[in-house]
Each structure stands twice: as C-alpha cells, then as structure tokens.
Design a protein around this motif. Structure first.
Motif: not given
Length: 131
Positions: A72-78
């Motif tokens: 879930e956290h890594e979905k927001n990382v760019v």
C-alpha cells in the motif's frame, strides 16, 4: 522542471547512479514519504533492537508508531530520474511509478526520454536486457 536531488541516500527508499554502455547515464531515486497520520515523521522500515528490519512487510513512522503495509505504501512512491539518453544523447528528467515493469525481457523501472520518447530501463543490479 528541475527535480530536487537527494543530499543523502538516507532520504531515499531507492537510489542508483549508473552508466550505460552506449554513452548514456542515469541517476534515479525514490524519496521516503512523510507519515500520512502525524505529518511529522518520515516513513521507513521498522527499527528492531536498534537495527533496521531488512525484509519488513510494512513501513513505520518513528514519531507516532503508525505502520502501513509495504504494498500500500509503495503505491504512492515515485521514482525520479535525471539522465543522459543513450539514444538521442540529450539530458533530461523524468519520473515513473515505483513498480517494476517488463523491459526487454528484464524487470526494470521504465522512464521515457522527454526528447525522443524512447524507453530507458533501470534494471536490477547485474540484470542485462536482451538486445
């Protein structure tokens, strides 16, 4: 546009600085995100007995203790990248999702050159694409 380059690797979830075989180079990084709950801490892998848990399945805030599932956290990382394109030899900057995609038969973060729109792959270490 001008991305803000990291001053320390400790600010990043991911960092690489590589040269391509054919006169190109790329520097790519993904910044750690701030805690969505308290907005004070920077989310990172949990610390157990003074050591960072390497293969953790969650990210934790050191300030408030909030935890979030890894996926879930890594979905927001760019992933942001500054590069010299190996195809057109021009410098540019681009960004992509923090998710591996298939590029020339290898898993890689794929950024598009802003000048020639060619795909530039950032592969895992020691993974070589097919010609």
């Amino acid at each position: 546009m001008g991305f803000k380059h990291p001053t320390s690797v400790n600010q990043c979830l991911y960092f690489t600085n590589r040269n391509f075989e054919d006169d190109g180079k790329i520097k790519a990084w993904a910044y750690k995100l701030e805690c969505p709950k308290c907005k004070k801490g920077i989310m990172g892998k949990p610390v157990v007995k003074g050591k960072v848990k390497i293969r953790a399945k969650e990210y934790a805030c050191p300030e408030c203790g909030y935890t979030e599932d890894k996926f879930e956290h890594e979905k927001n990382v760019v992933v942001q990248a500054a590069y010299t394109c190996p195809y057109c030899k021009k410098e540019g900057e681009s960004e992509t999702d923090f998710k591996f995609k298939s590029w020339r038969g290898v898993k890689a973060y794929v950024v598009l050159c802003e000048h020639c729109n060619e795909k530039i792959g950032i592969t895992k270490r020691m993974a070589f694409p097919k010609k």
